[in-house]
Write an enzyme that holds these catalytic residues in place. Structure first.
Site, PDB file in Angstrom:
ATOM      1  N   HIS A 109      11.823   0.630  68.452  1.00  0.00           N
ATOM      2  CA  HIS A 109      11.144   1.310  67.539  1.00  0.00           C
ATOM      3  C   HIS A 109      11.910   2.814  67.459  1.00  0.00           C
ATOM      4  O   HIS A 109      11.972   3.394  68.600  1.00  0.00           O
ATOM      5  CB  HIS A 109       9.566   1.511  67.860  1.00  0.00           C
ATOM      6  CG  HIS A 109       9.054   2.549  66.942  1.00  0.00           C
ATOM      7  ND1 HIS A 109       8.310   2.323  66.085  1.00  0.00           N
ATOM      8  CD2 HIS A 109       8.798   3.928  67.255  1.00  0.00           C
ATOM      9  CE1 HIS A 109       7.743   3.501  65.400  1.00  0.00           C
ATOM     10  NE2 HIS A 109       8.058   4.349  66.023  1.00  0.00           N
ATOM     11  N   CYS A 110      12.379   3.282  66.557  1.00  0.00           N
ATOM     12  CA  CYS A 110      13.274   4.458  66.320  1.00  0.00           C
ATOM     13  C   CYS A 110      12.309   5.562  65.864  1.00  0.00           C
ATOM     14  O   CYS A 110      11.708   5.625  64.799  1.00  0.00           O
ATOM     15  CB  CYS A 110      14.246   4.406  65.053  1.00  0.00           C
ATOM     16  SG  CYS A 110      15.467   5.603  65.111  1.00  0.00           S
TER      17      CYS A 110
END
Length: 302
Positions: free
Chosen positions: A140-141
């Protein structure tokens, strides 16, 4: 005494709820910070570096290259943040179960996601920030405020590549400008007198100090983009390595956590089994999979 016990308990519960929401909720904070840093760098580049370089007759295409990369990067950022990363739903769950085989080490058959109440397909993971299971989950960025999965991995790779190129180009143009200033002024041929009245030839530390006092914002920006280029370049190389070996960040981390390449299994004689990445199909096919994720039909052909 009862009040003194109850109040801290309530405060702890409230604090825990706030922290849980911050850690497990998608937030635009880092996206805003990302845009603000880009705006600050490009404002300085446009306000000072571009003007000075134009006076020194730098090639126009070289000066416009950072803006072209910015346009490409903004497009990749928008696509990466808005695209569906590969969310697993009840409608596509059956087909996604057939895409990848379980390796029996990192991904076990029969594991059910307690939140989504569905069996996890191989190479998938539940994202606590987005609250969904993602097909071929990478990570998850926070900078794009989205998960990176099978369907938007190509956009993330191009986003990272253009971001690195932006920082490197601005650093190169700014460094070339400062070098041109040094050459035109013959600064390296000069001499200076220190506080004790002794004369010295100009050296690198004095040169850097002089440039910083003359162009403080430009030198500060150069140091920032050089550091950014090194960090982003290293991360870009790491993502290229993952793409060429058909791994995700999640899988790479899991394989390290299991102690490298070996893991004890409950098999006869309790022997060690060598972990092998069963998803790698060769460099070209691995890279192709990033830009064209496999479907059920493609797997049936094999």
């Amino acid at each position: 005494q009862v009040l003194t016990l109850v109040i801290p308990t309530r405060l702890q519960r409230v604090t825990q709820k706030v922290l849980h929401r911050l850690l497990h909720t998608r937030s635009y904070l880092f996206v805003g910070l990302h845009v603000a840093l880009q705006a600050a760098v490009y404002a300085e580049y446009t306000w000072e570096v571009f003007g000075y370089c134009w006076e020194l007759e730098f090639h126009l295409l070289l000066l416009l290259l950072p803006y072209l990369l910015l346009a490409g990067n903004a497009g990749c950022l928008l696509l990466c943040s808005r695209a569906n990363p590969g969310i697993i739903t009840k409608s596509n769950h059956a087909s996604l179960m057939k895409i990848y085989a379980y390796d029996g080490v990192l991904f076990q058959k029969g594991i059910v996601c307690p939140t989504c109440n569905m069996e996890k397909p191989a190479r998938s993971k539940h994202c606590s920030s987005c609250g969904v299971c993602v097909h071929r989950f990478d990570h998850h960025c926070v900078w794009v405020n989205n998960c990176i999965g099978a369907l938007n991995a190509k956009y993330f790779f191009l986003y990272l590549l253009t971001l690195t190129a932006m920082a490197a180009t601005i650093a190169a143009v700014t460094g070339a400008f400062l070098l041109q200033v040094v050459l035109l002024t013959n600064m390296m041929q000069g001499r200076y007198v220190d506080e004790q009245g002794q004369e010295h030839a100009v050296e690198i530390p004095f040169l850097v100090q002089h440039l910083f006092l003359t162009f403080p914002r430009i030198v500060f920006m150069l140091g920032f983009v050089v550091l950014l280029t090194l960090v982003l370049g290293a991360y870009c190389c790491f993502n290229l390595y993952l793409a060429l070996t058909n791994q995700t960040s999640n899988e790479w981390y899991k394989s390290r956590r299991w102690g490298g390449a070996h893991r004890l299994t409950l098999q006869p004689c309790d022997r060690q089994v060598v972990y092998k990445n069963i998803y790698s199909k060769g460099i070209w096919m691995n890279l192709k999979e990033i830009f064209r994720p496999p479907t059920v039909l493609e797997r049936k052909k094999k």
